[in-house]
Design an enzyme around this catalytic site. Structure first.
Site, short mmCIF file in Angstrom:
data_model
loop_
_atom_site.label_atom_id
_atom_site.label_comp_id
_atom_site.label_asym_id
_atom_site.label_seq_id
_atom_site.Cartn_x
_atom_site.Cartn_y
_atom_site.Cartn_z
N HIS A 190 -11.40 -6.22 8.20
CA HIS A 190 -12.09 -5.91 6.95
C HIS A 190 -13.36 -5.09 7.18
O HIS A 190 -14.29 -5.14 6.37
CB HIS A 190 -12.45 -7.20 6.19
CG HIS A 190 -11.27 -7.95 5.67
ND1 HIS A 190 -10.51 -8.77 6.47
CD2 HIS A 190 -10.70 -7.99 4.45
CE1 HIS A 190 -9.53 -9.32 5.76
NE2 HIS A 190 -9.62 -8.84 4.53
N PHE B 187 -9.13 -2.83 0.81
CA PHE B 187 -9.98 -2.59 1.96
C PHE B 187 -9.38 -1.41 2.73
O PHE B 187 -8.16 -1.32 2.87
CB PHE B 187 -10.06 -3.81 2.89
CG PHE B 187 -10.85 -4.95 2.32
CD1 PHE B 187 -12.21 -5.09 2.58
CD2 PHE B 187 -10.24 -5.91 1.52
CE1 PHE B 187 -12.95 -6.13 2.06
CE2 PHE B 187 -10.96 -6.96 1.00
CZ PHE B 187 -12.32 -7.08 1.26
N GLU C 149 0.81 -1.21 0.00
CA GLU C 149 0.00 0.00 0.00
C GLU C 149 0.85 1.27 0.00
O GLU C 149 0.48 2.27 -0.64
CB GLU C 149 -0.96 -0.01 1.20
CG GLU C 149 -2.13 -0.96 1.05
CD GLU C 149 -1.75 -2.42 1.29
OE1 GLU C 149 -2.53 -3.31 0.92
OE2 GLU C 149 -0.65 -2.67 1.85
#
Length: 337
Positions: A129, A83, A60
């Site tokens: 999540h 997510f 990320e």
């Protein structure tokens, strides 16, 4: 006009922007051939090519870092974080680089990136999540934060975000990707096709950033909400008969404080609802803004209905989720006097 769910509306927005502007590129984990874990980017690589829609490593900080570099060279990248729970490794790039670039360069450069990410619970995703991290980013000067609640807004807001010259966090409530959700998890799921806001223009249009929507007019109490909570609030108003004025913020930063103030001055009462944890959540900022501007109009203390100050639990999903029972109780508290 085409009837769309939120996934299809987001896909359409990306397609429209990529068709209109070759500088728009999409990147992220599995966004290419696979079309994204929720299929929001399905078909885009085939139509626009592998150099404009491409997969990245599971990294990320690299995804956001590359997007910042692309933006400084004149592209308009739309990175996807699969997510929102996994956006944290990219926070240094977002906060220290993307949000600061306009200021550090005295306006010589901007950073037109739009970070898309599914967020929120209601799908038994557990603590890794289901998180709602929007409050972290609303705290950062230089970032804009957008959260749609229906397909029409999702497409119009996403196009506006991509065309904006500054970095935007675009959080997508995954619980309502396929249909509105009123918080009653034991009832059949309703598809977007039965909802008026599922009728979405096929071409280019925008919903302006910084403008809230009064989705239900009322006189008794103002409810401030966004994302999935808009539908929970609408459901509670319908079930209880409480004459609530429900405001869908749509954009947290910039905030449409004028619409909020006008409503609270009219009703004299305010309830704030969001799924994120309570302490330091965006509801605290909303409460402060309302108190500062509407103190002499308030007839009861401001109420907040939020997630709890704990990691999102899997086995106690609906105890954490700020659903109809807790919202109804809050509405009755502010209306009791």
């Amino acid at each position: 006009m085409t009837v769309m769910n939120m996934i299809q509306a987001i896909n359409s927005a990306l397609d429209v922007c990529m068709t209109r502007d070759e500088a728009v590129v999409v990147l992220g984990e599995d966004v290419g051939y696979f079309g994204g874990v929720f299929r929001a980017t399905a078909g885009l690589q085939k139509k626009h090519g592998k150099t404009r829609v491409f997969d990245t490593p599971i990294n990320e900080c690299g995804i956001i870092g590359v997007a910042v570099g692309m933006a400084t060279y004149g592209l308009r990248p739309v990175p996807e974080i699969q997510f929102a729970d996994y956006i944290y490794p990219g926070m240094d790039q977002l906060i220290s680089e993307a949000a600061r670039l306009r200021y550090r360069s005295a306006g010589e450069w901007t950073c037109p990136i739009t970070v898309r990410s599914p967020f929120g619970g209601g799908i038994f995703g557990g603590q890794t999540h289901s998180q709602s991290p929007e409050g972290i980013f609303t705290h950062v000067a230089g970032l804009k934060t957008v959260i749609p609640s229906n397909p029409y807004d999702a497409k119009g807001l996403l196009i506006a975000a991509i065309e904006d010259p500054d970095p935007v966090l675009f959080f997508e409530p995954k619980r309502i990707y396929n249909g509105p959700f009123d918080g009653h998890y034991d009832r059949p799921v309703q598809p977007w096709s039965k909802h008026g806001s599922s009728e979405v223009p096929d071409g280019h249009y925008t919903v302006p950033l910084g403008k809230a929507a009064v989705v239900r007019a009322g006189e008794a109490v103002t409810v401030l909400c966004y994302g999935t909570m808009v539908h929970v609030a609408l459901g509670v108003a319908a079930e209880t008969g409480i004459d609530a004025e429900i405001i869908d913020l749509r954009t947290l930063v910039p905030l449409d404080i004028e619409t909020i103030t006008a409503s609270v001055e009219k009703t004299g009462r305010c309830v704030i609802v969001h799924e994120a944890t309570r302490t330091g959540g965006f509801g605290a900022e909303l409460s402060a803004q309302v108190q500062e501007r509407c103190f002499h109009h308030l007839e009861a203390p401001i109420e907040r209905v939020t997630g709890w100050d704990t990691p999102y639990p899997h086995s106690l999903e609906w105890a954490y989720f700020p659903g109809p029972v807790r919202l109804t109780q809050a509405l009755h508290r502010v209306l009791k006097d």
